[in-house]
Design a protein around this motif. Sequence first.
Motif, mmCIF file in Angstrom:
data_model
loop_
_atom_site.group_PDB
_atom_site.id
_atom_site.type_symbol
_atom_site.label_atom_id
_atom_site.label_comp_id
_atom_site.label_asym_id
_atom_site.label_seq_id
_atom_site.Cartn_x
_atom_site.Cartn_y
_atom_site.Cartn_z
ATOM 1 N N ARG A 72 0.797 -1.222 0.000
ATOM 2 C CA ARG A 72 0.000 0.000 0.000
ATOM 3 C C ARG A 72 0.835 1.280 0.000
ATOM 4 O O ARG A 72 0.556 2.203 -0.762
ATOM 5 N N ASP A 89 -5.462 -0.372 -4.034
ATOM 6 C CA ASP A 89 -5.187 -0.078 -2.626
ATOM 7 C C ASP A 89 -6.228 -0.725 -1.721
ATOM 8 O O ASP A 89 -5.887 -1.354 -0.704
ATOM 9 N N GLY A 249 -7.181 5.848 -3.241
ATOM 10 C CA GLY A 249 -7.203 4.801 -2.240
ATOM 11 C C GLY A 249 -7.428 5.293 -0.827
ATOM 12 O O GLY A 249 -7.299 6.480 -0.513
ATOM 13 N N THR A 251 -5.534 4.622 1.706
ATOM 14 C CA THR A 251 -4.269 5.019 2.331
ATOM 15 C C THR A 251 -4.026 6.511 2.196
ATOM 16 O O THR A 251 -3.748 7.205 3.180
#
Length: 329
Positions: A72, A89, A249, A251
């Motif tokens: 990630r 992700d 994503g 993250t």
Amino acid sequence: MIQLISATVERWTVAGAFVISRGAKTHVDVVVCTVGDGVFVGRGEGTAIYYEGESAESCVAAIQAYNGPLERTALLTTMPRGAARNALDCALWDLEAKRQGAPVWQLAGLEPPVPLPTAFTISLGNPVEMEEAARVAAAKGFALLKCKLTGTGDRERIAAVRAGAPDARLIVDANESWHDLDIAAEAQALAELGVEMVEQPVLHGQEERLAGVCAPVPLCADESCHTRADLDRLGDFEAVNIKLDKAGGLTEALALAHDARERGFRIMVGCMLGTSLGIAPAALLARGADWIDLDGALLLAQDRPGALMMADGLLAPGTLWGMGKPPGQ
């Protein structure tokens, strides 16, 4: 070793039509990414950012062409932001949850999910149509309505929505259509009808248009805000709309939310049209947001098994993503 199993396009039908200032949609194509380690499998979904030139097919091609680390944090520097990175992700988050036997919210250091009040989108239409749509949404328990606008006749539209849902909270999405208008005057007129926030009044990339504008309600950056790198030029906005497809994503979205709060921005968590597989990660991010707009799956004719559940305007966690180790394993 983690490997890409598949990246495919799926088409989902919209319930009726989803209409904004740029046009109407009767379906949405999403990209579904699947990764695995030989034991566990993780899935993620993304919806192409069409105003950035993405398509579901180009997202599939980007995922299949990616030859960097399937990790990630590495994705943040080895893959461009956008829906392709979002799908990959989120698939990696789902896989990690199953490998660790713990839900994503726990792995990410978040509060456990709870039912959250989401906005319901009132598509662009004539005042009569929007009034009826608002009346129906309010009757279903939605206490926050997000109205799509076009820059012409917006005051009449919101007056009609207010008539249809006199007790609802209202926010509006101009989708860049106010760029050549007197933004402060438009916002003032809508504020008098109870509108509490205006999303993306100006063209993205031309945020300087807001310099010196004194609006009576917060202006929220949507198309203007994708990742943390955008925050430096958004000082004339009070809020940012975080969407996983824009950020690339969960993250990056988590990092964006942290940095935005540190700078004093108010937070909206939104979504593109898509199924609950794409909405579920955003729902984890939404707890504590000032405005939550996660009705993307509710606007479809049908959703996936294990979908997020809706009751009395509250979006409750589903079981199809990020829950941890599958039963019996």
